[in-house]
Design a protein around this motif. Structure first.
Motif, PDB file in Angstrom:
ATOM      1  N   ILE A   1       0.864  -1.186   0.000  1.00 39.06           N
ATOM      2  CA  ILE A   1       0.000   0.000   0.000  1.00 39.06           C
ATOM      3  C   ILE A   1       0.898   1.233   0.000  1.00 39.06           C
ATOM      4  O   ILE A   1       2.026   1.184   0.495  1.00 39.06           O
ATOM      5  CB  ILE A   1      -0.969   0.027   1.208  1.00 39.06           C
TER       6      ILE A   1
ATOM      7  N   ASP B   1      -1.170   6.116   2.678  1.00 39.71           N
ATOM      8  CA  ASP B   1      -2.282   5.319   3.201  1.00 39.71           C
ATOM      9  C   ASP B   1      -1.884   4.600   4.488  1.00 39.71           C
ATOM     10  O   ASP B   1      -2.662   4.522   5.439  1.00 39.71           O
ATOM     11  CB  ASP B   1      -2.749   4.291   2.162  1.00 39.71           C
ATOM     12  N   ALA B   2      -0.671   4.078   4.520  1.00 35.34           N
ATOM     13  CA  ALA B   2      -0.197   3.378   5.717  1.00 35.34           C
ATOM     14  C   ALA B   2      -0.114   4.334   6.900  1.00 35.34           C
ATOM     15  O   ALA B   2      -0.516   3.995   8.022  1.00 35.34           O
ATOM     16  CB  ALA B   2       1.166   2.747   5.450  1.00 35.34           C
TER      17      ALA B   2
ATOM     18  N   LYS C   1      -1.866   7.067   7.344  1.00 33.11           N
ATOM     19  CA  LYS C   1      -3.239   7.396   7.762  1.00 33.11           C
ATOM     20  C   LYS C   1      -3.814   6.296   8.639  1.00 33.11           C
ATOM     21  O   LYS C   1      -4.472   6.560   9.651  1.00 33.11           O
ATOM     22  CB  LYS C   1      -4.129   7.621   6.537  1.00 33.11           C
ATOM     23  N   GLU C   2      -3.581   5.048   8.258  1.00 34.82           N
ATOM     24  CA  GLU C   2      -4.063   3.913   9.057  1.00 34.82           C
ATOM     25  C   GLU C   2      -3.431   3.906  10.444  1.00 34.82           C
ATOM     26  O   GLU C   2      -4.102   3.648  11.446  1.00 34.82           O
ATOM     27  CB  GLU C   2      -3.778   2.587   8.344  1.00 34.82           C
ATOM     28  N   LEU C   3      -2.139   4.195  10.513  1.00 35.96           N
ATOM     29  CA  LEU C   3      -1.472   4.263  11.804  1.00 35.96           C
ATOM     30  C   LEU C   3      -2.021   5.396  12.665  1.00 35.96           C
ATOM     31  O   LEU C   3      -2.206   5.240  13.879  1.00 35.96           O
ATOM     32  CB  LEU C   3       0.046   4.432  11.617  1.00 35.96           C
ATOM     33  N   ASP C   4      -2.281   6.532  12.037  1.00 37.19           N
ATOM     34  CA  ASP C   4      -2.852   7.674  12.776  1.00 37.19           C
ATOM     35  C   ASP C   4      -4.220   7.297  13.351  1.00 37.19           C
ATOM     36  O   ASP C   4      -4.516   7.624  14.494  1.00 37.19           O
ATOM     37  CB  ASP C   4      -2.987   8.900  11.865  1.00 37.19           C
ATOM     38  N   LYS C   5      -5.033   6.615  12.570  1.00 39.38           N
ATOM     39  CA  LYS C   5      -6.340   6.191  13.053  1.00 39.38           C
ATOM     40  C   LYS C   5      -6.202   5.257  14.253  1.00 39.38           C
ATOM     41  O   LYS C   5      -6.963   5.335  15.205  1.00 39.38           O
ATOM     42  CB  LYS C   5      -7.117   5.471  11.950  1.00 39.38           C
ATOM     43  N   LYS C   6      -5.238   4.370  14.185  1.00 41.00           N
ATOM     44  CA  LYS C   6      -5.072   3.365  15.218  1.00 41.00           C
ATOM     45  C   LYS C   6      -4.511   3.963  16.512  1.00 41.00           C
ATOM     46  O   LYS C   6      -4.912   3.591  17.602  1.00 41.00           O
ATOM     47  CB  LYS C   6      -4.149   2.262  14.712  1.00 41.00           C
ATOM     48  N   TRP C   7      -3.570   4.874  16.419  1.00 40.32           N
ATOM     49  CA  TRP C   7      -2.856   5.341  17.596  1.00 40.32           C
ATOM     50  C   TRP C   7      -3.214   6.747  18.058  1.00 40.32           C
ATOM     51  O   TRP C   7      -2.735   7.183  19.100  1.00 40.32           O
ATOM     52  CB  TRP C   7      -1.348   5.270  17.345  1.00 40.32           C
TER      53      TRP C   7
END
Length: 71
Positions: free
Chosen positions: A57, A61-62, A64-70
Motif C-alpha cells: 500500500i 495510506d499506511a 493514515k491507518e497508523l494515525d487512526k489506530k494510535w
C-alpha cells in the motif's frame, strides 16, 4: 591519531578483529546498538520474497491507518 569506520562482512569479522588487536595503540569500539540481528534480516528478506504486489500500500495510506489506530 586518526579514526576510521569500516563495514565488513560478518564472516570476515573475527579475522579482521584478531589482526588489529595486535597493532599497538589501536582501540576497537564495536557499535552494536544499531546492528540488526542476522535472523531479523533473513526474516525480512523472506517476507519480501513471499509478498505479492497487491499486498503493498502507498506510504500515505499506511500513515493514515497508523494515525487512526494510535491517535
Amino acid at each position: 591519531m586518526r579514526q576510521l569506520t569500516v563495514t565488513i562482512p560478518d564472516d570476515f569479522y573475527e579475522t579482521f578483529i584478531s589482526f588489529f588487536k595486535h597493532v599497538p595503540d589501536v582501540s576497537i569500539d564495536e557499535n552494536v546498538e544499531n546492528e540488526i540481528p542476522l535472523w531479523q534480516q533473513e526474516m525480512v528478506l523472506e517476507r519480501i520474497k513471499n509478498s505479492k504486489p497487491e499486498d503493498y500500500i502507498p506510504l500515505d495510506d499506511a500513515l493514515k491507518e497508523l494515525d487512526k489506530k494510535w491517535l
